[in-house]
Design an enzyme around this catalytic site. Structure first.
Site, PDB file in Angstrom:
ATOM      1  N   ASP A 172      89.752 -11.726 -72.443  1.00 47.11           N
ATOM      2  CA  ASP A 172      89.359 -12.640 -71.362  1.00 47.11           C
ATOM      3  C   ASP A 172      90.447 -13.683 -71.111  1.00 47.11           C
ATOM      4  O   ASP A 172      91.268 -13.962 -71.982  1.00 47.11           O
ATOM      5  CB  ASP A 172      88.065 -13.380 -71.734  1.00 47.11           C
TER       6      ASP A 172
HETATM    7  N1  URA Z   1      84.962 -10.098 -76.407  1.00 40.49           N
HETATM    8  C1  URA Z   1      84.886 -11.104 -75.509  1.00 40.49           C
HETATM    9  O1  URA Z   1      83.807 -11.602 -75.230  1.00 40.49           O
HETATM   10  N2  URA Z   1      86.017 -11.538 -74.938  1.00 40.49           N
HETATM   11  C2  URA Z   1      87.231 -11.052 -75.229  1.00 40.49           C
HETATM   12  O2  URA Z   1      88.241 -11.507 -74.677  1.00 40.49           O
HETATM   13  C3  URA Z   1      87.309 -10.010 -76.165  1.00 40.49           C
HETATM   14  C4  URA Z   1      86.160  -9.555 -76.736  1.00 40.49           C
END
Ligand code: URA
Length: 231
Positions: free
Chosen positions: A105
């Site tokens: 993310d």
């Molecule tokens: N899980 C998440 O919620 N975000 C990420 O960036 C990676 C795994």
């Protein structure tokens, strides 16, 4: 491989640019000037020199990045800065066709693999291969023993979406490590949300056998690695 193709593969220029460089005699192959774009060269052994720099062809390249916050995991985007923008600012002569493997993310930091080896990328992401991903998680409050048990046996994170068993290692206070081998959208955040907690910081510390060493790889930096070492 034709020399002009090899020079394009090495990212020395476009087809027409490399033709012009060859014509000007600016390219050396194994120390000798070569002018003809159609010259056949052995890409596995040829050493290309251009502007005092040596280039060797590699079928695939592999890099790890410690992804900083504020950039999206994509190759390009009209509005947002991407991990590949961060990457190319540092690795100016990187080969073509590189892409991040999987997604973190925008506000997640940590280990990201970048390669042009599509088969390896596919294998690392395939649910069948069960490649472990470890995240260091900071939460908005403490975890209970029951929360950990629930996360470890699988939680419902959406309509019909049950997570596979995970491993949670409590790290004191409001932090823990979680190991998962799936890659559902926002999976870690949704798993903690399912037990009533909010993730406030998320950092990936391992992906398969690759681990994040922040003393070697500070936030935003990139390191080339050997593909044969990845599994
Ligand atoms: N899980 C998440 O919620 N975000 C990420 O960036 C990676 C795994």
């Amino acid at each position: 491989m034709r020399l002009d193709k090899l020079l394009v593969e090495l990212n020395i220029g476009t087809r027409s640019e490399v033709k012009a460089l060859l014509k000007k005699g600016l390219i050396l192959v194994d120390g000798a000037k070569v002018n003809k774009p159609e010259t056949k060269v052995d890409e596995d052994t040829a050493v290309i020199s251009y502007q005092g720099k040596e280039y060797r062809y590699k079928k695939f390249s592999y890099y790890i990045m410690n992804k900083p916050k504020g950039v999206i995991t994509a190759t390009e985007d009209a509005k947002e800065q991407t991990v590949m923008n961060v990457f190319y600012r540092q690795v100016k002569d990187a080969p073509r066709g590189l892409a991040p493997v999987g997604r973190l993310d925008k506000d997640t930091t940590g280990l990201l693999l970048i390669t042009n080896d599509g088969q390896l990328a596919h294998d690392m992401l395939s649910p069948k291969k069960h490649v472990d991903k470890i995240y260091f998680v900071t939460l908005d409050g403490d975890l209970t023993r029951e929360d950990i048990q629930a996360l470890e046996s699988g939680v419902r994170i959406g309509e019909g979406e049950l997570t596979a068993p995970a491993t949670v290692e409590y790290n004191g206070g409001n932090t823990c490590y979680i190991t998962i081998h799936e890659g559902k959208f926002h999976q870690v955040k949704r798993m903690f949300f399912a037990v009533g907690r909010q993730v406030v910081e998320l950092k990936r510390t391992a992906f398969g056998n690759l681990t994040l060493d922040e003393s070697q790889l500070p936030l935003g930096s990139v390191l080339e690695i050997e593909g044969s070492n990845i599994s």
